[in-house]
Design a protein around this motif. Structure first.
Motif, short mmCIF file in Angstrom:
data_model
loop_
_atom_site.label_atom_id
_atom_site.label_comp_id
_atom_site.label_asym_id
_atom_site.label_seq_id
_atom_site.Cartn_x
_atom_site.Cartn_y
_atom_site.Cartn_z
N LEU A 1 -14.23 0.89 -1.22
CA LEU A 1 -13.24 1.54 -0.29
C LEU A 1 -13.83 2.23 0.80
O LEU A 1 -13.11 2.79 1.55
CB LEU A 1 -12.15 2.07 -1.09
CG LEU A 1 -11.52 1.42 -2.20
CD1 LEU A 1 -10.43 2.14 -2.99
CD2 LEU A 1 -10.83 0.13 -1.72
N VAL A 2 -15.21 2.49 0.70
CA VAL A 2 -15.88 2.95 1.95
C VAL A 2 -16.70 2.11 2.65
O VAL A 2 -18.13 1.67 1.80
CB VAL A 2 -16.34 4.53 1.63
CG1 VAL A 2 -17.26 4.90 2.60
CG2 VAL A 2 -15.39 5.37 1.03
N LEU B 1 -9.13 11.18 -8.59
CA LEU B 1 -8.86 9.86 -8.52
C LEU B 1 -9.86 8.88 -7.96
O LEU B 1 -10.22 7.99 -8.56
CB LEU B 1 -7.49 9.72 -7.48
CG LEU B 1 -6.98 8.31 -7.44
CD1 LEU B 1 -6.38 8.07 -8.63
CD2 LEU B 1 -5.78 8.35 -6.18
N TRP B 2 -10.63 9.60 -6.94
CA TRP B 2 -11.78 8.58 -6.21
C TRP B 2 -12.85 8.52 -7.27
O TRP B 2 -13.67 7.69 -7.44
CB TRP B 2 -12.14 9.41 -5.07
CG TRP B 2 -11.06 8.83 -3.84
CD1 TRP B 2 -10.02 9.30 -3.56
CD2 TRP B 2 -11.39 7.78 -3.10
NE1 TRP B 2 -9.48 8.82 -2.59
CE2 TRP B 2 -10.34 7.84 -2.01
CE3 TRP B 2 -12.32 6.91 -2.70
CZ2 TRP B 2 -10.25 6.90 -0.97
CZ3 TRP B 2 -12.21 6.03 -1.62
CH2 TRP B 2 -11.12 6.05 -0.79
N GLY B 3 -13.08 9.63 -7.80
CA GLY B 3 -14.26 9.70 -8.86
C GLY B 3 -14.18 8.86 -10.00
O GLY B 3 -14.98 8.13 -10.43
N ARG B 4 -12.90 8.99 -10.85
CA ARG B 4 -12.77 8.05 -11.91
C ARG B 4 -12.46 6.84 -11.63
O ARG B 4 -12.75 5.71 -12.51
CB ARG B 4 -11.50 8.71 -12.56
CG ARG B 4 -11.81 9.92 -13.32
CD ARG B 4 -10.45 10.48 -14.16
NE ARG B 4 -10.69 11.78 -14.72
CZ ARG B 4 -9.94 12.37 -15.55
NH1 ARG B 4 -8.78 12.03 -15.69
NH2 ARG B 4 -10.25 13.50 -15.97
N ILE C 1 -2.64 5.58 -8.08
CA ILE C 1 -3.54 4.56 -8.28
C ILE C 1 -4.36 4.49 -7.06
O ILE C 1 -3.92 4.27 -5.94
CB ILE C 1 -2.88 3.47 -8.97
CG1 ILE C 1 -3.91 2.32 -9.42
CG2 ILE C 1 -1.92 2.91 -8.08
CD1 ILE C 1 -3.37 1.06 -9.85
N LEU C 2 -5.75 4.11 -6.88
CA LEU C 2 -6.78 3.82 -6.11
C LEU C 2 -6.72 2.39 -5.55
O LEU C 2 -6.92 1.60 -6.56
CB LEU C 2 -8.06 4.42 -6.15
CG LEU C 2 -8.88 4.43 -4.75
CD1 LEU C 2 -8.13 5.33 -3.78
CD2 LEU C 2 -10.25 4.80 -5.37
#
Length: 252
Positions: free
Chosen positions: A26-27, A11-14, A71-72
């Motif tokens: 988001l970081v 999820l984070w990668g895509r 969903i991110l």
């Protein structure tokens, strides 16, 4: 159940470490006194709680924490989509997620694979005909500041012709490369010498023709830029191409 490590990484990668709505990172980077701060949430599209947003009793329980149901989002938009679940439906969120991941993929592809560099000819910039050069000043003006050259000549029949024609083409190319750095006196001297060589070529049965074509250099990481090319052609006076050129000059 809970979200698995593999699902979380996918999820984070895509999503490219970006909110699917505002594209915000988001970081947040660490400071001298504090560690990084994570301001992103792995949000459920369909809630597993009966009183949760977009709850669907028919949705399989074992799919609630699957990648397809996540969903991110940043924390602001996480709260927004859950508070306004009638607006942000399951269909809308899935569409937003898909469009965001396509956007991330395109952005990464663009940064990793710059467009190949190529030189493109522009139809309206292609000379309709070549003009006969009779003075060294004309020849020098043609090649000065050109970034490339295209030079050709008729078949040569003797060592003397090779020396004369080849010497002229080499000289005009060399002076074209450094012409912008010439002072007025040097430039006048070079133009005078080229005029003498053009007259010598004329006496030996050769005419020199030329034109400038502005092509376009594009690709890589820079914007397209003009790529001027100096065209020089040396023909025998009886070459039939000359008459074609003269006809085109009269009727462009």
């Amino acid at each position: 159940m809970s979200i698995g490590d593999k699902t979380r990484k996918i999820l984070w990668g895509r999503s490219g470490n970006r909110c699917a709505i505002c594209k915000k990172e988001l970081v947040i980077a660490a400071t001298q006194t504090n560690d990084e701060s994570i301001i992103g949430d792995e949000c459920h599209i369909i809630s597993g709680k009966p009183d949760g947003p977009r709850y669907d009793s028919s949705f399989p329980r074992d799919k609630l924490d699957a990648y397809e149901n996540l969903i991110l989002l940043c924390r602001i938009h996480h709260k927004m989509v859950d508070d306004q679940c009638e607006t942000y439906t399951v269909h809308i969120l899935r569409q937003m997620k898909n469009e965001h991941e396509v956007w991330v993929s395109q952005k990464l592809s663009d940064s990793k694979r710059p467009k190949p560099i190529k030189i493109k000819r522009v139809k309206q910039n292609i000379p309709a005909y070549l003009t006969r050069l009779t003075t060294g000043k004309e020849a020098l003006n043609l090649v000065e500041n050109a970034l490339a050259s295209s030079m050709d000549h008729d078949e040569l029949k003797s060592e003397a012709e090779v020396d004369l024609v080849g010497g002229f083409l080499q000289t005009i190319r060399d002076w074209g490369d450094i012409g912008r750095d010439l002072g007025p006196t040097d430039r006048a001297r070079i133009a005078f010498d080229l005029t003498n060589t053009l007259q010598e070529l004329d006496e030996c049965g050769f005419w020199v023709f030329g034109a400038r074509e502005v092509q376009i250099l594009e690709g890589g990481e820079k914007e397209p830029m003009p790529w001027p090319v100096a065209i020089i052609l040396i023909l025998r006076k009886d070459n039939t191409k000359i008459f074609t050129m003269e006809q085109n000059e009269k009727n462009p």
